[in-house]
Write a protein that holds these residues in place. Structure first.
Motif, PDB file in Angstrom:
ATOM      1  N   ILE A 234       0.840  -1.202   0.000  1.00  0.00           N
ATOM      2  CA  ILE A 234       0.000   0.000   0.000  1.00  0.00           C
ATOM      3  C   ILE A 234       0.871   1.247   0.000  1.00  0.00           C
ATOM      4  N   ILE A 235       1.866   1.240   0.878  1.00  0.00           N
ATOM      5  CA  ILE A 235       2.747   2.413   0.984  1.00  0.00           C
ATOM      6  C   ILE A 235       3.427   2.672  -0.350  1.00  0.00           C
ATOM      7  N   PHE A 236       3.942   1.615  -0.945  1.00  0.00           N
ATOM      8  CA  PHE A 236       4.658   1.782  -2.203  1.00  0.00           C
ATOM      9  C   PHE A 236       3.743   2.356  -3.285  1.00  0.00           C
ATOM     10  N   VAL A 237       2.578   1.765  -3.442  1.00  0.00           N
ATOM     11  CA  VAL A 237       1.694   2.223  -4.516  1.00  0.00           C
ATOM     12  C   VAL A 237       1.182   3.632  -4.232  1.00  0.00           C
ATOM     13  N   LEU A 238       0.859   3.934  -2.975  1.00  0.00           N
ATOM     14  CA  LEU A 238       0.449   5.298  -2.632  1.00  0.00           C
ATOM     15  C   LEU A 238       1.562   6.283  -2.960  1.00  0.00           C
ATOM     16  N   GLY A 239       2.764   5.902  -2.575  1.00  0.00           N
ATOM     17  CA  GLY A 239       3.915   6.796  -2.792  1.00  0.00           C
ATOM     18  C   GLY A 239       4.121   7.087  -4.265  1.00  0.00           C
ATOM     19  N   VAL A 240       4.107   6.042  -5.101  1.00  0.00           N
ATOM     20  CA  VAL A 240       4.382   6.275  -6.510  1.00  0.00           C
ATOM     21  C   VAL A 240       3.162   6.816  -7.248  1.00  0.00           C
ATOM     22  N   SER A 241       1.996   6.825  -6.613  1.00  0.00           N
ATOM     23  CA  SER A 241       0.835   7.421  -7.267  1.00  0.00           C
ATOM     24  C   SER A 241       0.716   8.904  -6.944  1.00  0.00           C
ATOM     25  N   ASN A 242       1.153   9.298  -5.763  1.00  0.00           N
ATOM     26  CA  ASN A 242       0.903  10.665  -5.318  1.00  0.00           C
ATOM     27  C   ASN A 242       2.068  11.623  -5.530  1.00  0.00           C
ATOM     28  N   TYR A 243       3.246  11.124  -5.935  1.00  0.00           N
ATOM     29  CA  TYR A 243       4.375  12.045  -6.031  1.00  0.00           C
ATOM     30  C   TYR A 243       4.173  13.166  -7.053  1.00  0.00           C
ATOM     31  N   PRO A 244       3.317  12.968  -8.109  1.00  0.00           N
ATOM     32  CA  PRO A 244       3.165  14.107  -9.027  1.00  0.00           C
ATOM     33  C   PRO A 244       2.649  15.362  -8.341  1.00  0.00           C
ATOM     34  N   LEU A 245       1.918  15.203  -7.249  1.00  0.00           N
ATOM     35  CA  LEU A 245       1.464  16.375  -6.501  1.00  0.00           C
ATOM     36  C   LEU A 245       2.652  17.187  -6.024  1.00  0.00           C
ATOM     37  N   VAL A 246       3.659  16.489  -5.530  1.00  0.00           N
ATOM     38  CA  VAL A 246       4.862  17.171  -5.061  1.00  0.00           C
ATOM     39  C   VAL A 246       5.634  17.708  -6.256  1.00  0.00           C
ATOM     40  N   PHE A 247       5.747  16.900  -7.279  1.00  0.00           N
ATOM     41  CA  PHE A 247       6.520  17.289  -8.462  1.00  0.00           C
ATOM     42  C   PHE A 247       6.026  18.616  -9.024  1.00  0.00           C
ATOM     43  N   LEU A 248       4.716  18.704  -9.232  1.00  0.00           N
ATOM     44  CA  LEU A 248       4.169  19.913  -9.868  1.00  0.00           C
ATOM     45  C   LEU A 248       4.379  21.148  -8.993  1.00  0.00           C
ATOM     46  N   THR A 249       4.124  21.012  -7.698  1.00  0.00           N
ATOM     47  CA  THR A 249       4.262  22.176  -6.819  1.00  0.00           C
ATOM     48  C   THR A 249       5.718  22.612  -6.739  1.00  0.00           C
ATOM     49  N   VAL A 250       6.611  21.652  -6.549  1.00  0.00           N
ATOM     50  CA  VAL A 250       8.021  22.001  -6.360  1.00  0.00           C
ATOM     51  C   VAL A 250       8.630  22.518  -7.661  1.00  0.00           C
ATOM     52  N   ALA A 251       8.235  21.927  -8.790  1.00  0.00           N
ATOM     53  CA  ALA A 251       8.786  22.381 -10.065  1.00  0.00           C
ATOM     54  C   ALA A 251       8.472  23.857 -10.273  1.00  0.00           C
ATOM     55  N   GLY A 252       7.252  24.244  -9.945  1.00  0.00           N
ATOM     56  CA  GLY A 252       6.884  25.648 -10.084  1.00  0.00           C
ATOM     57  C   GLY A 252       7.756  26.539  -9.217  1.00  0.00           C
ATOM     58  N   ALA A 253       7.948  26.120  -7.984  1.00  0.00           N
ATOM     59  CA  ALA A 253       8.729  26.942  -7.058  1.00  0.00           C
ATOM     60  C   ALA A 253      10.189  27.033  -7.507  1.00  0.00           C
ATOM     61  N   LEU A 254      10.721  25.930  -7.982  1.00  0.00           N
ATOM     62  CA  LEU A 254      12.129  25.921  -8.390  1.00  0.00           C
ATOM     63  C   LEU A 254      12.390  26.915  -9.506  1.00  0.00           C
ATOM     64  N   GLN A 255      11.427  27.036 -10.401  1.00  0.00           N
ATOM     65  CA  GLN A 255      11.592  27.956 -11.514  1.00  0.00           C
ATOM     66  C   GLN A 255      11.726  29.384 -11.029  1.00  0.00           C
ATOM     67  N   ARG A 256      11.188  29.647  -9.845  1.00  0.00           N
ATOM     68  CA  ARG A 256      11.120  31.025  -9.405  1.00  0.00           C
ATOM     69  C   ARG A 256      12.224  31.416  -8.428  1.00  0.00           C
ATOM     70  N   VAL A 257      13.054  30.463  -8.037  1.00  0.00           N
ATOM     71  CA  VAL A 257      14.098  30.802  -7.068  1.00  0.00           C
ATOM     72  C   VAL A 257      15.149  31.691  -7.734  1.00  0.00           C
ATOM     73  N   ASP A 258      15.500  32.766  -7.051  1.00  0.00           N
ATOM     74  CA  ASP A 258      16.520  33.678  -7.559  1.00  0.00           C
ATOM     75  C   ASP A 258      17.852  32.927  -7.679  1.00  0.00           C
ATOM     76  N   PRO A 259      18.348  32.744  -8.889  1.00  0.00           N
ATOM     77  CA  PRO A 259      19.546  31.915  -9.045  1.00  0.00           C
ATOM     78  C   PRO A 259      20.798  32.514  -8.425  1.00  0.00           C
ATOM     79  N   THR A 260      20.824  33.827  -8.195  1.00  0.00           N
ATOM     80  CA  THR A 260      22.043  34.366  -7.575  1.00  0.00           C
ATOM     81  C   THR A 260      22.225  33.808  -6.167  1.00  0.00           C
TER      82      THR A 260
END
Ligand SMILES: Nc1ncnc2c1ncn2[C@@H]1O[C@H](COP(=O)(O)OP(=O)(O)OP(=O)(O)O)[C@@H](O)[C@H]1O
Ligand SMILES: Nc1ncnc2c1ncn2[C@@H]1O[C@H](COP(=O)(O)OP(=O)(O)OP(=O)(O)O)[C@@H](O)[C@H]1O
Ligand SMILES: [Mg+2]
Ligand SMILES: [Mg+2]
Lengths: 576, 305, 369, 369
Positions: free
Chosen positions: A164-190
């Motif tokens: 259950i843990i494994f399947v939940l984990g690999v099913s729900n990670y896109p939620l993290v992926f999408l949120t974090v990807a957006g934030a990463l794009q906005r971090v001031d690279p300096t």
């Protein structure tokens, strides 16, 4: 006093309220409060109210029934620890994936980021079934294992908490992926460059600088993944019951089958309680407000990290991850849609396209696809704007009470879908005022709004905390009113976050099953309803075929998004 | 005058059963349109109870697999009586004495087995032999499957089987999975050798080429009527009655027989290859008792498994 | 490998952003222990050059060596990342880490290098004191003023002692007092450690007073690379003359030439400046005179130009005047002791001046007594 | 309503951040058309004061009027939002909107006011030319250098003609050339429109040369509010003396007093400064002399102090010297014509000086001939 257009108040509090009204914040607040009341609070109240009713009178009997059974506590505990570990898996995969795709010079970025969000389009029930087909006792991987290491039981068991843990984990990670990807794009690279020039290597920069800077997004995505895990029914139902491993949602489902709705609602209240406590924990951990303002008035272009010698390894790791968490279950799903029956041997004679034919020959199924396209777009669009405004009132507008709206908006996400469905029926069959929406397609829209408000709130919140206050202040100082500032400055800056939120909501609503199946009526069938019904009446192949048909929709959506991003980029590049 | 308007039809019967019936009916009564709301049995019950809780039942006609549901609905006054010419042709056990509901269909739960794993000689002939398959035997949870719930009731009241059967099953390692779908998939895929299976599902899977078959047990199978009834609050009683009559008619029943179902009428022949109802040894089910003791039974079961 | 002995060597560096040539072939070399400054107007490519040296930006062509070791070479594709170049850097935009407090920001480069906690704390204390920020170690960057943030950025680069220190306008947000203090401190650090510094600024005074050598840039090119006094007194191009310090341009013709001195007719009078070589009389020229080289007096020679004071500004150490001479506006700077009222007429003499060809660029630089 | 005629009136303003008193009672009033500057070291509360006037920060106590109209009053709870205060503002951190290009950034305040598109375009063109950024209107902020971004921020505030212009170090990232140009332009705009300006800077020269009046702040308080010359020559407190321009402190005793002039024994020799009033001989005092008021000569009176040159720095218009006199380090500034080598001995005389009580703060400011 005549020279001043603004009535000064003797009482500072009255003056404050007047100011809130004057710049539109209070009007907005009232409108949004009404919105939240109608879409969340009122249906929620219907559910909670019933949990206190036993045979027509107020009673705590349902709660006694819930709390007196030890197995319920076991279920709460199981829900908690399973969700926590699954969330950890989601966070690790989602964050690492987002970092590699957004911030390194890895090849095939477009394709990779598409692949990374694709599993999100697979209904959880299918993930579970897919994994059974792959790693179950007679699954493909298990057969391969036996072929290599001889007969006998495989060293894993998909029907277990671990499964259950494994399947939940690999099913729900896109939620993290999408949120974090957006934030990463906005971090001031300096900020990263500063660390680099201080002699820090890539890995350490990521740990010490980048990760803390996108922490709100990680927590935000993690919270979504957590709540998504704790309210999931399909996966623990398929994988847990055979091992007599129960979580809260499977217990609630039982109560609903009896049917003992008051008992089910009482247990749902318990689930909401558990989820709320977790949410407060997440929010606490998110930390202070202005610590992370990284979209400043000093602009820079995002930096890309050169992987150098590590590149082949990173590519290999990414490809392997994608093979395991994306391709494998998708393969299982597609395979099912072409097999004559679920579990048939993999030979040509058992392959068929008749499931697809059956779907295209069913008008209701075709109608379902159209309805889903429209409903998902409607819910996503409405939610993206309303939740952005709620977050804005909370974080930038600093209106008291907006925080409460934000918290209320998160609650429904922790409710099992069937409870939301019941709530919608209770609330909109005979509402005290207004039309009876039950029986029309609008109730589905309301239900999606209720269910996915959390997505909008979390993504807009994560983006808003990154926008430096001075950008809004500059607009106010330029003469723009508060509301104009929101329109011209805040919302455009929020756009990447809004797009991410829109996609999250759209994909989820597009093939939502559990709520829809309780409240659809003929004419308002959705693709999720049909997937569920097909699945439930044994047409697994047709259900899988329908699920496969949703994938191109996601693909098109994604291409649209890329096109939009490129448009934006070109706008940025355009020179005077 | 002939009926007209819309009939809200709630059904948990599989689509490929219901759709031809609706089509035939609408051909006969062009002025009536049937709005089908098809749903899994659990979800259908949830919806019906939620509607009742909210104060109004939308359904004009309900057709579902769980007889206990109809006893509950009848007690609560949500059903309307239906006087019909077809009463004579339907045996007493398959209809309500007050004409509140009639069986629209009958299905049997017996032994489903995987023909690759079970030799013809080894097919269990009674429920005790079923237990010998241990972890290779499975059933859907009575908590989730209405048919299994009824079967549990029948077992418990049966002198030769009783509650002990479940305790022995637990000891032997017999698997309990969620729903009918899961248990069927497990059988087809070869995870299980024998299951508590439903006749028409096994037949349909076998027709698709799956290595499964169905067997009747000598100590009794569950022969379960799927009742059909008219909602008390219907705003189109004529059309509802016409639709129900059509399902109960010889013409309607023949459509079911074409889909491997046993008819409820004595004047319609069963499908070829299936025993006639009189040859089937069926377990007794006291639906009244079940409606009363259902919750307790469920709790007992969930404590056991 | 043709490694030179310089601390930093930059050869043929060029970098384009789209159609814009941000750096258009830049060459320079910084000696060990040298304080080297890139000076130029906003947008001329200073930051971009610095970022290429740091390894934060990849140049299109060229070659960079640090400490004799090549770190970038477009020919071989070599391009070491910033963290392998042993540099310390202060960013124009501060780039203070918002999630760490002041002490953590400053201590982080030490922590990365594995320095013990107690040592870090001691060093951070020291740096904070140096930056006049003692006691603010626990503050978060969002609670700091602009200048305080810049000091944190500076402190971060000073905490370790790098091989080369790259500074991008590190003092622009500090007040003059503190700026002077920091200038002295930077010089000190540099002398003590023999540390080469590559300094970027648009502030002439800063560049002139701190640097061993200055490269004056414009539009991606180095116009003049020399010691401060040479830059100021003998600018290589008109741009340099113009950019480094204020200057008055007066169209003039040669009126005479005697004993190494030249008399120039500027319309309305004659100015005399020293001139090493003879020029044909009446050549069409321009003389460039810096404000502080224009002397104002109440009376003077009969043929000296007479100008009217239009504006007087106080600049602390003296006055700044705007003058009008034959329709042209001139600037002059005097000590506080020389006071004229607005509207008064003054007699001009020139201490020094540079002759510029009116048509072409800069022709000759001429010092006067 | 006790409205005054000032463009901006600030009364009893105070603001705390947690335990920190960022502004600790500030009062001032800006007249119509006045160029008013808040000058002070980093972190003294300048930006906070400005933000309170702008309406971006709510003060804890106090009262603010703009154009005679109260906009903030802690007593009544009045607190108009920024967009209703008719201000133009430039932020220290630029706050350029990253999603708009340069032209859109500058045109936005006009757009908000409903100005027609063509008019906006024309005005933006004008402002861009003024900022020396013509042709960059289509660039996005991320493609601009630091100074260019600051110019965009400035352009945004200049696009409209506000009732008050609030400027937070608007020139700190510009090169001296451009800065001077912008200074002149700001003065011009202000004179033309009679526009009151509240200017925040830490740059003394900027403050002295542009302002009509200056408020010197430290730790949230105004120490001296006066015209530039008064601030520089007759500073009210020792902090002001110290902060506005460089200064040398010499412990001294009064050696004599004759004809309005005072002779001070500074150890190693005697300096003479003008003194309006008699002081008891041998009082324990300190004399403060600005570097440009110290005159260096090769020879001089026998009792004049003799100092040794330790360091010479070139600052373009002249030299900056470090001297050693009896173990103390002194600074002096001379014109370019006065050149001494490092190590040489020079004779000191003082042009002016200010007497400071060694014990208390500033006692008397004394101008000399
Ligand atoms: N990422 C980029 N894309 C496009 N153009 C850029 C980019 N970065 C800088 N530029 C342009 O390159 C030129 C040089 O920029 P650079 O930052 O090096 O200037 P600078 O000399 O440091 O100026 P300042 O003193 O204003 O900071 C400028 O015209 C700038 O607009
Ligand atoms: N949000 C805040 N929370 C806590 N302290 C703050 C906050 N903003 C400013 N301060 C503190 O208040 C004091 C005054 O800050 P302010 O920004 O007004 O300084 P300033 O005079 O503008 O300095 P600078 O010239 O460096 O910009 C500083 O000590 C600063 O650290
Ligand atoms: Mg720069
Ligand atoms: Mg400031």
């Amino acid at each position: 006093m005549t020279t001043s257009p603004t009535a000064p108040f003797e009482n500072p509090r009255a003056a404050r309220v007047w100011r809130l009204f004057g710049d539109g914040r209070m009007v907005l607040m009232i409108a949004l409060a009404l919105f939240v009341f109608l879409t969340v609070l009122y249906p929620l109240f219907q559910v909670v109210w019933r949990s206190f009713i036993v045979e027509g009178s107020l009673s705590l009997a349902n709660y006694e029934a819930v709390f007196l059974r030890a197995s319920n506590f076991v279920a709460v505990w199981n829900s908690l620890w399973v969700s926590v570990i699954a969330t950890a898996i989601s966070v690790v995969i989602g964050t690492l994936g987002a970092f590699v795709v957004m911030r390194t010079d890895i090849p095939w970025k477009g394709a990779l980021s598409l692949l990374f969000v694709l599993p999100f389009a697979i209904p959880p029930l299918f993930s579970a079934m897919g994994w059974v087909q792959l790693a179950g006792p007679v699954g493909l991987i298990s057969q391969g294992w036996r072929a290599m290491f001889g007969p006998g039981p495989v060293p894993w068991n998909i029907y277990s908490a671990t499964g259950i843990i494994f399947v939940l984990g690999v099913s729900n990670y896109p939620l993290v992926f999408l949120t974090v990807a957006g934030a990463l794009q906005r971090v001031d690279p300096t900020l990263e460059e500063a660390a680099r020039t201080a002699g820090v290597g890539t890995g350490r920069i990521m740990r010490d600088i980048t990760l803390p800077l996108v922490k709100p997004a990680i927590y935000g995505g993690g919270l979504l993944a957590f709540v998504s895990s704790i309210d999931n029914f399909g996966i623990p139902a398929v994988l847990g019951m055979r091992a007599q491993f129960y979580v809260l949602t499977t217990r609630i489902y039982e109560a609903l089958t009896v049917p003992n709705m008051p008992l089910a609602t009482a247990m749902s209240v318990l689930l909401v309680g558990v989820a709320l406590v977790a949410m407060v924990g997440f929010r606490r951990a998110e930390g202070g407000r202005s610590q992370y303002a990284v979209i400043g008035g000093k602009s820079t272009t995002p930096g890309i990290i050169k992987l150098g010698r590590a590149k082949p390894w990173v590519v290999a790791a990414i490809v392997l991850t994608i093979l395991i968490v994306v391709v494998a279950p998708l393969f299982a799903l597609v395979l099912t849609s072409f097999l004559r029956f679920w579990g048939a041997p993999l030979t040509w004679e058992f392959l068929t396209t008749r499931h697809y034919e059956a779907i295209f020959n069913t008008p209701a199924a075709r109608r379902g696809i159209l309805n889903s396209l429209l409903l998902a777009a409607g819910a996503a669009t409405i939610l993206v704007f309303t939740t952005a405004l709620i977050s804005w009132l909370n974080i930038k507008g600093r209106v008291r009470g907006a925080g409460t709206l934000d918290a209320i908006g998160l609650i429904p996400f922790a409710l099992p879908g069937s409870v939301i469905g019941v709530a919608m029926i209770l609330a909109w069959s005979n509402p005290p005022v207004g039309p009876a929406l039950y029986g029309t397609i609008w109730i589905l829209l309301l239900a999606y709004i209720m269910r996915y408000m959390a997505f909008g709130l979390q993504t807009s919140r994560a983006t808003l905390t990154q926008i430096h206050d001075s950008l809004e202040e500059a607009a106010m100082a330029s003469g723009a009113s508060r509301m104009r500032t929101v329109r011209d400055i805040t919302l455009p800056l929020l756009r990447p976050g809004l797009v991410a939120g829109w996609i999250l909501i759209y994909i989820s609503a597009f093939n939502e099953l559990t709520v829809s199946v309780l409240i659809w009526t003929s004419g308002s069938e959705t693709i999720g309803v049909w997937i569920f019904l097909m699945q439930d009446s044994g047409f697994t192949g047709r259900a899988a075929a329908l699920a496969v048909l949703t994938l191109p929709v996601i693909l098109i959506l994604y291409l649209l998004m890329r096109w939009y991003a490129r448009l934006e980029e070109r706008r940025q590049k355009r020179q005077g | 005058d002939s009926p007209s308007g819309t009939v809200n039809f709630y059904s948990s019967m599989q689509l490929d059963i219901v759709e031809p019936i609706i089509a035939a009916f609408e051909e006969r009564h062009p002025d009536v349109s049937v709005d089908l709301l098809y749903s899994g049995s659990v979800e259908l019950e949830q919806r019906i109870f939620a509607e009742i809780e909210a104060g109004s039942l939308r359904a004009d006609v309900i057709w579902a697999a769980n007889p206990a549901l109809f006893l509950n609905l009848k007690d609560a006054g949500w059903l309307a009586a239906h006087e019909t010419e077809h009463t004579e042709a339907i045996p007493e056990g398959l209809r309500d004495p007050d004409n509140m509901w009639f069986a629209g269909r009958v299905h049997n739960m017996g032994v489903g087995y995987n023909t690759n794993l079970v030799a013809p000689d080894d097919v269990p002939t009674n429920w005790a032999e079923f237990l010998e398959w241990g972890p290779q035997a499975a059933l859907a949870s009575p908590l989730h499957s209405g048919t299994n719930f009824n079967m549990m009731g029948a077992f418990v009241q049966h002198d030769g089987i009783g509650w002990e059967w479940f305790e022995q099953a637990r000891e032997a390692g017999v698997q309990v999975v969620r729903g009918t779908g899961d248990v069927t998939r497990g059988l087809v895929a070869g995870e299980f050798a024998v299951i508590k299976g439903i006749d028409y599902i096994m037949a349909a899977q076998a027709a698709d080429g799956a290595p499964v078959s169905f067997a009747f047990t000598t100590d009794g199978v569950l022969s379960l009527p799927s009742p059909i009834a008219i909602g008390a609050g219907t705003d189109n009683p004529d059309a509802a009655a016409a639709f129900m009559d059509f399902i109960l008619s010889a013409e309607g029943q023949q459509l079911l027989v074409d889909q491997h179902f046993l008819p409820v009428r004595t004047d319609v022949d069963p499908p070829a290859g299936l025993p006639s109802p009189s040859e089937i040894i069926a377990l007794d089910v006291d639906y009244e008792w079940l409606a009363e003791n259902g919750s307790e039974l469920r709790e007992r079961f969930s404590d056991l498994y | 490998m043709n490694s030179s002995s310089g601390a930093v060597t930059v050869q043929g560096l060029a970098k384009q952003f789209g159609a814009l040539r941000a750096i258009d072939t830049v060459d320079f070399s910084i000696a060990q222990g040298e304080f080297f400054t890139l000076l130029g107007p906003s947008g001329c490519g200073k930051t971009t050059t610095l970022r290429c040296v740091a390894g934060l930006e990849s140049a299109d062509t060229g070659r960079i060596e640090i400490d004799g070791k090549p770190v970038f070479d477009s020919a071989t594709g070599l391009d070491l990342p910033a963290n392998e170049r042993a540099i310390g850097m202060v960013f124009q935009s501060y780039a203070v880490w918002p999630h760490m407090n002041v002490a953590e920001n400053i201590g982080y480069p030490l922590k990365v290098r594995g320095v013990a906690g107690t040592q870090i704390a001691a060093r951070v204390e020291e740096v904070l004191k140096l930056l006049d920020m003692a006691g603010l170690g626990g503050r978060m960057p969002s609670q700091l003023s602009g200048g305080q943030q810049q000091r944190v950025a500076l402190g971060r680069a000073l905490a370790i002692e790098p091989r080369v220190l790259l500074l991008d306008e590190p003092l622009s947000n500090l007040d003059a007092k503190l700026r002077e203090l920091m200038r002295a401190e930077l010089k000190l650090i540099q002398r003590r450690a023999g540390l080469p510094i590559l300094y970027v600024t648009h502030d002439q005074v800063e560049a002139l007073s701190m640097s061993d050598r200055i490269a004056v840039m414009s539009a991606g090119r180095i116009h003049h690379l020399a010691a401060p006094e040479e830059i100021y007194d003998r600018p290589a191009t008109r741009f340099v003359l113009d950019f480094v310090g204020a200057v008055n341009y007066l169209p003039c013709t040669v009126a005479g030439h005697e004993g190494g001195r030249m008399r120039l007719d500027v319309g309305g009078g004659t100015l005399e400046i020293a001139a090493p070589e003879r020029l044909p009389a009446a050549a069409d020229l321009t003389v460039a005179i810096r404000p502080e080289d224009l002397e104002l007096a109440a009376t003077g020679a009969d043929d000296a130009p007479r100008a009217r004071i239009t504006l007087r500004g106080f600049v602390g150490e003296g006055f700044e005047y705007r003058l009008e001479l034959g329709g042209q506006s001139l600037r002059a700077r005097t000590e506080k002791t020389v006071v004229f009222e607005e509207g008064a007429e003054v007699v001009l003499t020139a201490r020094r001046g540079v002759l510029v060809d009116a048509a072409a660029g800069l022709d000759s630089a001429v010092a006067a007594a």
